[in-house]
Write a protein that holds these residues in place. Structure first.
Motif, short mmCIF file in Angstrom:
data_model
loop_
_atom_site.label_atom_id
_atom_site.label_comp_id
_atom_site.label_asym_id
_atom_site.label_seq_id
_atom_site.Cartn_x
_atom_site.Cartn_y
_atom_site.Cartn_z
N ARG A 21 0.82 -1.22 0.00
CA ARG A 21 0.00 0.00 0.00
C ARG A 21 0.85 1.26 0.00
NH1 ARG A 21 -4.48 -1.59 4.60
NH2 ARG A 21 -5.52 -3.28 3.44
N GLU A 22 1.98 1.20 0.72
CA GLU A 22 2.83 2.39 0.77
C GLU A 22 3.39 2.70 -0.61
OE1 GLU A 22 4.02 5.51 3.29
OE2 GLU A 22 2.61 3.85 3.53
N ALA A 23 3.69 1.62 -1.37
CA ALA A 23 4.15 1.83 -2.75
C ALA A 23 3.03 2.44 -3.59
CB ALA A 23 4.61 0.50 -3.36
N GLU A 24 1.80 2.01 -3.34
CA GLU A 24 0.66 2.63 -4.04
C GLU A 24 0.56 4.11 -3.69
OE1 GLU A 24 -2.88 0.52 -3.12
OE2 GLU A 24 -2.30 -1.31 -4.19
N ARG A 25 0.76 4.41 -2.41
CA ARG A 25 0.65 5.82 -1.99
C ARG A 25 1.77 6.66 -2.60
NH1 ARG A 25 2.21 9.35 1.94
NH2 ARG A 25 3.77 7.91 2.77
N TYR A 26 2.98 6.10 -2.64
CA TYR A 26 4.10 6.85 -3.21
C TYR A 26 3.90 7.11 -4.70
CZ TYR A 26 7.03 6.28 0.96
OH TYR A 26 7.55 6.34 2.22
N SER A 27 3.46 6.05 -5.41
CA SER A 27 3.41 6.13 -6.88
C SER A 27 2.07 6.59 -7.41
CB SER A 27 3.75 4.77 -7.48
OG SER A 27 2.76 3.81 -7.13
N GLY A 28 1.00 6.40 -6.62
CA GLY A 28 -0.34 6.71 -7.11
C GLY A 28 -0.90 5.66 -8.03
N GLN A 29 -0.29 4.46 -8.09
CA GLN A 29 -0.75 3.38 -8.95
C GLN A 29 -1.09 2.17 -8.10
OE1 GLN A 29 1.14 2.71 -12.74
NE2 GLN A 29 2.52 4.44 -12.40
N ALA A 30 -2.24 1.55 -8.38
CA ALA A 30 -2.70 0.40 -7.62
C ALA A 30 -1.89 -0.84 -7.99
CB ALA A 30 -4.19 0.15 -7.88
N GLU A 31 -1.94 -1.84 -7.10
CA GLU A 31 -1.18 -3.07 -7.31
C GLU A 31 -1.59 -3.76 -8.61
OE1 GLU A 31 0.01 -7.11 -4.79
OE2 GLU A 31 -1.73 -5.92 -4.22
N ALA A 32 -2.90 -3.79 -8.89
CA ALA A 32 -3.38 -4.48 -10.09
C ALA A 32 -2.84 -3.84 -11.36
CB ALA A 32 -4.91 -4.50 -10.11
N GLN A 33 -2.51 -2.56 -11.32
CA GLN A 33 -2.03 -1.87 -12.51
C GLN A 33 -0.56 -2.15 -12.80
OE1 GLN A 33 -3.34 2.08 -10.92
NE2 GLN A 33 -4.30 2.32 -12.91
N VAL A 34 0.20 -2.50 -11.77
CA VAL A 34 1.65 -2.61 -11.96
C VAL A 34 2.15 -4.04 -11.95
CG1 VAL A 34 2.00 -0.34 -10.94
CG2 VAL A 34 2.12 -2.36 -9.49
N LEU A 35 1.38 -4.99 -11.41
CA LEU A 35 1.85 -6.38 -11.37
C LEU A 35 2.13 -6.88 -12.78
CD1 LEU A 35 -0.36 -8.08 -8.63
CD2 LEU A 35 2.00 -7.31 -8.47
N GLY A 36 3.28 -7.50 -12.95
CA GLY A 36 3.67 -8.01 -14.27
C GLY A 36 4.37 -6.98 -15.13
N CYS A 37 4.45 -5.72 -14.68
CA CYS A 37 5.14 -4.68 -15.45
C CYS A 37 6.60 -4.58 -15.00
CB CYS A 37 4.45 -3.33 -15.27
SG CYS A 37 2.74 -3.30 -15.84
N ASN A 38 7.43 -4.09 -15.89
CA ASN A 38 8.83 -3.89 -15.55
C ASN A 38 8.98 -2.57 -14.79
OD1 ASN A 38 11.75 -2.84 -16.17
ND2 ASN A 38 11.78 -5.04 -16.58
N LEU A 39 9.61 -2.63 -13.63
CA LEU A 39 9.73 -1.45 -12.77
C LEU A 39 10.46 -0.31 -13.48
CD1 LEU A 39 9.51 -0.19 -9.87
CD2 LEU A 39 11.80 -1.10 -9.49
N PHE A 40 11.51 -0.64 -14.22
CA PHE A 40 12.34 0.40 -14.81
C PHE A 40 11.69 1.02 -16.04
CE2 PHE A 40 15.21 -3.03 -13.17
CZ PHE A 40 15.41 -2.43 -11.94
N VAL A 41 10.79 0.29 -16.68
CA VAL A 41 10.01 0.86 -17.77
C VAL A 41 8.87 1.71 -17.21
CG1 VAL A 41 8.55 0.32 -19.76
CG2 VAL A 41 10.62 -1.02 -19.32
#
Length: 662
Positions: free
Chosen positions: A360-380
Motif C-alpha cells: 500500500r505504501e508503494a501505491e501511496r508513493y506512486s499513485g498506482q494500484a497493485e493491479a495496474q503494476v503487477l507483471g510490469c517492468n519497474l524500470f520501464v
C-alpha cells in the motif's frame, strides 16, 4: 382328344402366360367340338361329347394350376437360392460327423476357400486346436436334441491360417438314410470378441485399480454406495464393506458444511455439474465412524461398469494439506498485512525487474494500484529510476549482497528517499530467485535533521554570543581599566615630569608617550567603541587605516552593509578580519593585502587576499597548533558558515569565508 396342336404350342414362360395360353386353347377346342356335333347326331352321342368336353376342360384347368404351382415353386426356389447364397451370414449343413455337406458363399468366404473344395471336409479342421473339444461338444449337443437350438463361440482358422472368431448357432433338421443333418449359422464375431475382450481387460484393469488405489474409491448408484475399496474402508474407519454398502453418499456428513452451506445442496449442485460436464471436483467436510472430522477432496465421474452407468466417487484426505494451506494463507495474509502496514514502500521483483508484489505504501508513493503494476517492468514503468535501478539490480545479482542508494530526490514531488535492494534466495540459498526493493521516505528525517542542525547552530550561536559577549565585556573592562587606571596614571606621571627640571625628563616623557599610545592601542583593540558607535563598515575602515603603510599596503572593499548586521555577527566579522590582518602582518611577509566584505541577500562573503610567501593549508603532524586560524574556524563553524583556504608556498594566500545572515 389330344391333338398335335398341344405339342405345337411353345412352353409358357410365366404362370400368367401359361394360363392365358391354356384359356385360349380351351376356347378354341370348345368351338371345334361345338361345330363338329350337329343336331343330326343322336342324343347319347351329344351327351357323351359334352361329358368328354367337360372332362377335358377340368383336366386343362388342373394342368393350369399345376403350371402355376410349378412357376411359384421356381420363383420361391430362386429367392431361396438368392437368400441362401448371398446372405450376410454363413450357412452350413453338417452331417453327424461334422462334415460339410452344403454351404453358402458367405460360409465359403469365412472359411477362406471355394465351396467345391470345402464340401465333405470336417468343420473341426477350421477350428483352432484349443477349441476343437468345444466344437465336438457342440455337435454332440446338436445330435442329442432335435427341437432345441444350440450356440457355441469358437476360435476359428481360415484356409490360409488367419485367425477369426465365429459364433455357431445350429439345430437338427432331418434324417437322410437314418443319418442326422444339422443346419448351422456361422457369424464372424471377431470385432465383437475384440471389443468384449478389450472391455473385459478394461474392467479387469479398473477392478485392479479400484481395489489397489491409494485413494478411496466408491461406486454409487442413485446416490447410494454399491461398492468401495479398502482405502475407503480405511478412511472412514470401517472394517467391512457392509458398513458402507447401500448407505447414501451423505452418510457421516454433517448437515451443514463449515462455511454454512447445506451439505445436500452442495452435493446436488455438483451432481448437476457432473451431468453437464461429465466430471465435478469439490471439497467438503465429513466424519469417520469414530466421529473424527476430516476434509476430503471429492471427485465425481460417470463410469460404465459391465454395461451399467454408475457414478465413481474418489475421496482424497486433504485435512493436512488444507491445514497447511490455511496456515500458508494466514501467513500470506500476515505477510501482506505487514507489507501493507509497513512505513516503507516494498516492491518484490524477479531477476528481470518485473514487479511481483506491491504494498500500500508503494501505491501511496506512486499513485498506482497493485493491479495496474503487477507483471510490469519497474524500470520501464518508472523511467526516472531506470538507469540507477538497473545498476543496483546488476550489483545485487553479481555480488549477492544488498545495495543502497541514499538521499535520492523524488521525481514528481518534493522530498528525498533511500532505496535498498535485497536479494531473495531459493530454498537452497544458492541461487537468487528475486529481489526486494525497499523505498524509505527520509523527507521528514531530513527535515528533523535540518531542524536539529538549525537548533544546534542556534545553540552554538547563543553559546558564541555568550562567549563573545563575555569576551567583549571582559575586554571592555580591561580596556576601561587600562584607560582609566594605567592610562590616567601614566598621563599624571607625564604631567609631573613636564613640571620637573631633571636632565632625564625628555627621555622619560618619550617613554611615557609611547606607553600612553600603546595603552590606547591595546584599549582600542580590546573594545573598538567605533564598532558600536559607527557600524561594521567604518570600524573595518578604521582597522585598515591604523595599519602602517610601511608594514602593509591594505585595500578594503565593502558592499551591502548599509543595513546593520546582527550585533553578534558584526563583532565576529570584525574579530575575524582583525585576526587575518594580524596573521598577514606577522607571518605572511606580504606587501599588499585586499579585503572584500560583501553582503548579498542572506549571505555574507569575506575574502582576504595577500601576496605573501603563502603556506601549506594542511598542517604537518609535528607542527605546533596555533590559535589564529583554529579560532577563526571555530567562529565560522559556530556561525554555520564555511571557510576555504587557497594557498601555495611562494604564491600568496586567499581566504574565503561564507556566513549566513540570520
Amino acid at each position: 382328344m389330344n391333338t398335335n396342336d398341344d405339342h405345337d404350342l411353345p412352353p409358357p414362360q410365366t404362370a400368367q402366360q401359361a394360363l392365358l395360353a391354356l384359356r385360349e386353347r380351351a376356347e378354341k377346342r370348345r368351338y371345334l367340338v361345338t361345330q363338329a356335333v350337329t343336331d343330326k347326331s343322336p342324343d347319347d352321342m351329344q351327351r357323351l361329347v359334352q361329358e368328354l368336353q367337360t372332362h377335358q376342360i377340368e383336366l386343362e384347368m388342373q394342368y393350369e394350376e399345376l403350371l402355376l404351382a410349378q412357376a411359384e415353386a421356381e420363383s420361391a426356389r430362386a429367392e431361396f437360392v438368392n437368400l441362401y447364397d448371398f446372405a450376410p451370414v454363413g450357412y452350413l449343413t453338417l452331417d453327424a460327423l461334422g462334415c460339410i455337406r452344403q454351404l453358402n458363399l458367405r460360409a465359403a468366404q469365412q472359411l477362406g476357400s471355394i465351396r467345391q473344395r470345402l464340401l465333405g471336409r470336417r468343420l473341426a479342421l477350421f477350428v483352432a486346436e484349443s477349441d476343437r473339444a468345444a466344437c465336438a461338444d457342440f455337435l454332440q449337443q446338436l445330435g442329442q436334441s432335435s427341437d432345441q437350438r444350440h450356440t457355441c463361440e469358437l476360435d476359428m482358422r481360415r484356409q490360409d491360417g488367419s485367425p477369426w472368431f465365429g459364433l455357431l448357432e445350429g439345430s437338427q433338421v432331418s434324417f437322410t438314410d437314418h443319418e442326422p443333418r444339422y443346419h448351422v449359422a456361422l457369424l464372424d464375431v471377431t470385432e465383437r470378441r475384440a471389443t468384449r475382450d478389450a472391455l473385459a481387460a478394461s474392467e479387469t484393469r479398473f477392478r485392479r485399480l479400484f481395489e489397489q488405489s491409494a485413494d478411496a474409491v466408491l461406486l454409487v448408484r442413485n446416490l447410494h454406495i454399491v461398492d468401495c475399496n479398502q482405502a475407503a474402508l480405511h478412511m472412514v474407519g470401517a472394517s467391512t464393506k457392509e458398513q458402507l454398502l447401500r448407505q447414501p453418499v451423505t452418510y457421516l456428513v454433517p448437515e451443514l458444511q463449515p462455511d454454512g452451506q447445506l451439505s445436500a445442496d452442495v452435493l446436488e449442485r455438483h451432481h448437476q455439474t457432473l451431468r453437464r460436464q461429465g466430471i465435478s471436483r469439490f471439497e467438503w467436510y465429513r466424519y469417520s465412524l469414530q466421529g473424527e472430522g476430516m476434509w476430503l477432496e471429492t471427485t465425481l465421474t460417470n463410469i460404465n461398469v459391465s454395461g451399467e452407468q454408475l457414478m465413481q466417487v474418489v475421496w482424497r484426505n486433504i485435512t493436512e494439506q488444507r491445514a497447511a494451506r490455511e496456515q500458508l494463507r494466514a501467513e500470506k495474509e500476515y505477510t501482506k498485512s505487514l507489507l501493507d502496514n509497513s512505513l516503507d514502500a516494498v516492491v518484490a521483483l524477479d531477476c528481470e525487474g518485473t514487479i511481483t508484489a506491491w504494498n500500500r505504501e508503494a501505491e501511496r508513493y506512486s499513485g498506482q494500484a497493485e493491479a495496474q503494476v503487477l507483471g510490469c517492468n519497474l524500470f520501464v514503468l518508472f523511467p526516472q529510476f531506470g538507469e540507477r535501478g538497473r545498476a543496483m539490480l546488476r550489483q545485487v545479482l553479481e555480488t549477492g549482497e544488498r545495495a543502497m542508494q541514499a538521499n535520492l530526490p523524488y521525481a514528481h514531488r518534493p522530498g528525498h528517499y533511500d532505496a535498498y535492494m535485497v536479494p531473495l534466495r531459493g530454498p537452497e540459498h544458492s541461487t537468487i530467485t528475486g529481489l526486494l526493493l525497499v523505498i524509505r521516505d527520509i523527507t521528514e528525517r531530513n527535515r528533523l535533521q535540518e531542524e536539529t542542525t538549525r537548533l544546534q547552530l542556534t545553540r552554538q550561536q547563543e553559546v558564541l554570543s555568550a562567549i563573545l559577549a563575555t569576551q567583549e565585556a571582559e575586554r571592555k573592562r580591561i580596556a576601561e581599566a587600562l584607560h582609566n587606571g594605567v592610562g590616567q596614571l601614566l598621563y599624571a606621571t607625564k604631567l609631573h615630569l613636564l613640571r620637573s627640571t631633571d636632565a632625564t625628563r625628555d627621555k622619560s616623557l618619550t617613554l611615557l608617550e609611547d606607553a600612553i599610545r600603546m595603552t590606547r592601542t591595546i584599549s582600542f583593540e580590546l573594545t573598538p567603541g567605533i564598532l558600536e558607535d559607527f557600524g561594521l563598515a567604518y570600524a573595518l575602515g578604521e582597522l585598515v587605516r591604523r595599519i602602517p603603510e610601511a608594514s602593509l599596503k591594505a585595500s578594503l572593499h565593502v558592499s551591502g552593509l548599509e543595513v546593520p548586521l546582527p550585533k553578534l555577527l558584526e563583532v565576529a566579522v570584525y574579530r575575524m578580519v582583525q585576526e587575518l590582518f594580524n596573521n598577514i602582518i606577522r607571518h605572511a611577509g606580504a606587501q599588499e593585502a585586499f579585503i572584500h566584505v560583501v553582503r548579498e541577500g542572506d549571505q555574507l562573503s569575506i575574502s582576504v587576499e595577500d601576496n605573501g610567501h603563502g603556506f601549506n593549508p594542511e598542517p604537518r603532524p609535528d607542527a605546533l597548533p596555533g590559535i589564529g586560524l583554529p579560532g577563526i574556524r571555530s567562529r565560522v563553524g559556530l556561525l554555520g558558515g564555511t571557510l576555504h583556504i587557497a594557498s601555495r608556498p611562494g604564491q600568496g594566500t586567499i581566504i574565503t569565508i561564507e556566513l549566513p545572515v540570520r
